[in-house]
Design an enzyme around this catalytic site. Structure first.
Site, PDB file in Angstrom:
ATOM      1  N   GLU A 165    -131.063 -21.345 -22.930  1.00 22.74           N
ATOM      2  CA  GLU A 165    -129.999 -20.267 -22.822  1.00 22.74           C
ATOM      3  C   GLU A 165    -130.689 -19.095 -22.041  1.00 22.74           C
ATOM      4  O   GLU A 165    -130.221 -18.613 -21.018  1.00 22.74           O
ATOM      5  CB  GLU A 165    -129.298 -19.974 -23.923  1.00 22.74           C
ATOM      6  CG  GLU A 165    -128.601 -21.069 -24.500  1.00 22.74           C
ATOM      7  CD  GLU A 165    -127.274 -20.513 -25.167  1.00 22.74           C
ATOM      8  OE1 GLU A 165    -126.186 -20.321 -24.942  1.00 22.74           O
ATOM      9  OE2 GLU A 165    -127.294 -20.124 -26.663  1.00 22.74           O
ATOM     10  N   GLU A 187    -126.945 -27.140 -29.540  1.00 23.57           N
ATOM     11  CA  GLU A 187    -125.994 -26.524 -30.599  1.00 23.57           C
ATOM     12  C   GLU A 187    -125.071 -27.531 -31.306  1.00 23.57           C
ATOM     13  O   GLU A 187    -124.694 -27.596 -32.498  1.00 23.57           O
ATOM     14  CB  GLU A 187    -125.650 -25.392 -30.133  1.00 23.57           C
ATOM     15  CG  GLU A 187    -126.585 -24.313 -30.058  1.00 23.57           C
ATOM     16  CD  GLU A 187    -127.381 -24.262 -28.763  1.00 23.57           C
ATOM     17  OE1 GLU A 187    -128.274 -23.349 -28.577  1.00 23.57           O
ATOM     18  OE2 GLU A 187    -127.432 -25.297 -27.991  1.00 23.57           O
TER      19      GLU A 187
END
Length: 266
Positions: free
Chosen positions: A120, A140
């Protein structure tokens, strides 16, 4: 220069090198790391002698994302920085380049793991170099979590949507070779050389007119979601003033004289 126990800051000429420095945890995110990272972005933008930023990780890894062990235990390492987060509740997002974009070019030098929150953060950088053994991915969903650092918005704008959705929905790892093929990173280099290559790219940027570099970067991002006509109009609005600068005159004069230009941000 700033820095914390989990983020080191050093100068390499006109480049500010920010190193995620928590190698025992594969540079997993901590409050000292996030505070140091955000302060590094601010330092680079405040100092006109800094023309580029290189972001890398210590110990052979870039960043393994959120510290899941700390999360399971109810807290992040470095609780003594909690007052900084209380004063600025968005600090962690700014550190991860979700809510903040430095005006100086940011070059990522990736080795080893660059996963979850590491991938990210990567999406907020401008140029990306990775060692051949680097691993990427948004893990995730495998943990029942959501990649809330911007990936559901930014990833599909940076790589084809089918690849973005596969990465987001499978949570599988990606090799450096696959990452470069789908466009997540720009180049793959031999293991252990990503930082050297990133610094060489930074030095090439540093040799250019800083006002021009910053205006070009700003325009690229500002026009990314515009239609062509609107974007071209903004390009003229941002670009023409650069031609009136002393740096532009110096660039032309240096070319004519066959010498290296000396840019002064004028």
């Amino acid at each position: 220069m700033g820095g914390t126990e989990h983020l080191t800051v050093q100068r390499e000429g006109a480049t500010l090198v920010l190193t995620l420095n928590r190698p025992e945890a594969k540079n997993a995110l901590s409050l000292p790391l996030l505070v140091g990272l955000y302060d590094g972005w601010l330092e680079a933008d405040a100092d006109d002698s800094i023309r580029s930023i290189v972001l890398t990780g210590a110990g052979g890894d870039f960043c393994a994302g959120m510290d899941l062990k700390a999360l399971a235990g109810g807290g992040m390492a470095g609780d003594h920085y909690r007052d900084r987060l209380t004063a600025d509740p968005d600090l962690h997002w700014k550190a991860m380049l979700r809510h903040h974009r430095p005006r100086k070019p940011v070059i990522a030098a990736v080795e080893g793991y660059c996963v979850a929150g590491g991938t990210e953060i990567l999406q907020g950088t401008d140029i990306r170099v990775a060692g051949a053994g680097a691993t990427f991915g948004l893990f995730e969903v495998k943990r029942g979590l959501f990649p809330i650092g911007g990936s559901t918005v930014r990833l599909q704008r940076q790589i084809p949507r089918t690849h973005a959705l596969e990465m987001l929905l499978t949570g599988r790892p990606y090799s450096a070779e696959e990452a470069v093929r789908i466009g997540l990173i720009g180049r793959v280099v031999p293991d252990g050389t990503a930082l050297d290559v990133a610094l060489r790219i930074a030095s090439e940027i540093n040799a250019c007119g800083p006002l021009a570099v910053e205006a070009v970067k700003e325009c690229v991002y500002a026009t990314a979601s515009m239609g062509e006509a609107e974007g071209l109009a903004l390009e003229l609005e941002r670009g023409w003033p650069v031609f009136a600068t002393e740096d532009a005159k110096e660039g032309a004069a240096a070319f004519a004289a066959k010498r290296v230009p000396v840019f002064r941000r004028g």
